[in-house]
Design a protein around this motif. Structure first.
Motif, PDB file in Angstrom:
ATOM      1  N   HIS A  14      34.206 -42.123  19.538  1.00 24.01           N
ATOM      2  CA  HIS A  14      35.050 -41.298  18.662  1.00 24.01           C
ATOM      3  C   HIS A  14      35.314 -42.010  17.335  1.00 24.01           C
ATOM      4  CE1 HIS A  14      37.934 -38.073  17.863  1.00 24.01           C
ATOM      5  NE2 HIS A  14      38.683 -39.007  17.320  1.00 24.01           N
ATOM      6  N   SER A  19      42.617 -40.205  23.567  1.00 25.77           N
ATOM      7  CA  SER A  19      43.228 -38.998  23.035  1.00 25.77           C
ATOM      8  C   SER A  19      42.713 -38.827  21.611  1.00 25.77           C
ATOM      9  CB  SER A  19      44.760 -39.109  23.026  1.00 25.77           C
ATOM     10  OG  SER A  19      45.316 -38.075  22.235  1.00 25.77           O
ATOM     11  N   ALA A  20      41.818 -37.861  21.420  1.00 23.26           N
ATOM     12  CA  ALA A  20      41.232 -37.648  20.096  1.00 23.26           C
ATOM     13  C   ALA A  20      42.318 -37.438  19.048  1.00 23.26           C
ATOM     14  CB  ALA A  20      40.279 -36.458  20.128  1.00 23.26           C
ATOM     15  N   GLU A  21      43.331 -36.663  19.390  1.00 22.16           N
ATOM     16  CA  GLU A  21      44.419 -36.378  18.440  1.00 22.16           C
ATOM     17  C   GLU A  21      45.167 -37.656  18.041  1.00 22.16           C
ATOM     18  OE1 GLU A  21      48.470 -34.137  19.188  1.00 22.16           O
ATOM     19  OE2 GLU A  21      46.827 -32.691  19.030  1.00 22.16           O
ATOM     20  N   LYS A  22      45.499 -38.480  19.010  1.00 18.82           N
ATOM     21  CA  LYS A  22      46.229 -39.722  18.728  1.00 18.82           C
ATOM     22  C   LYS A  22      45.354 -40.712  17.966  1.00 18.82           C
ATOM     23  CE  LYS A  22      49.466 -39.363  22.560  1.00 18.82           C
ATOM     24  NZ  LYS A  22      49.935 -39.964  23.829  1.00 18.82           N
ATOM     25  N   ASP A  74      42.876 -39.927  15.946  1.00 22.83           N
ATOM     26  CA  ASP A  74      42.741 -39.402  14.583  1.00 22.83           C
ATOM     27  C   ASP A  74      43.967 -39.761  13.736  1.00 22.83           C
ATOM     28  OD1 ASP A  74      40.275 -38.402  15.255  1.00 22.83           O
ATOM     29  OD2 ASP A  74      40.959 -36.314  15.419  1.00 22.83           O
ATOM     30  N   ALA A  75      45.157 -39.707  14.352  1.00 24.13           N
ATOM     31  CA  ALA A  75      46.383 -40.075  13.631  1.00 24.13           C
ATOM     32  C   ALA A  75      46.392 -41.563  13.301  1.00 24.13           C
ATOM     33  CB  ALA A  75      47.598 -39.697  14.457  1.00 24.13           C
TER      34      ALA A  75
END
Length: 76
Positions: free
Chosen positions: A23, A68-71, A73-74
Motif C-alpha cells: 500500500h 487499514s488503508a484509510e489510517k 493514507d492519513a
C-alpha cells in the motif's frame, strides 16, 4: 518542510505486513522497513513502543497497528 520518516515494523510470515508495504509503495511513500523477527535492534525498538503486534507503522507520534488503508493514507 521535511516530513517525518515512516517506519514499518514487520515480522516474518505476516501477510498484513506485506499489504502495508504494498500500500505504501502504491502511494509512493518513503519508508523504512524493520523486521522484528530478524533484527534484534529493531525488536528492541519495537518493544519500546509497547506494540500489540505487527505490522506497526509509525510516523512521529502517530501509529497504525495492522492494515487499514484509510489510517495509512492519513499517515502518509
Amino acid at each position: 518542510m521535511i516530513s517525518e520518516p515512516i517506519t514499518v515494523y514487520i515480522s516474518k510470515g505476516c501477510p498484513y505486513c506485506e499489504k502495508v508495504i504494498a500500500h505504501l509503495e502504491e502511494h509512493d511513500a518513503t519508508f523504512q522497513v524493520k523486521n522484528v523477527s530478524e533484527d534484534d535492534d529493531a525488536f528492541k525498538e519495537w518493544k519500546s513502543i509497547n506494540p500489540m503486534g505487527t505490522p506497526l507503522t509509525v510516523k512521529g507520534d502517530r501509529q497504525v497497528l495492522g492494515f487499514s488503508a484509510e489510517k495509512l493514507d492519513a499517515l502518509i
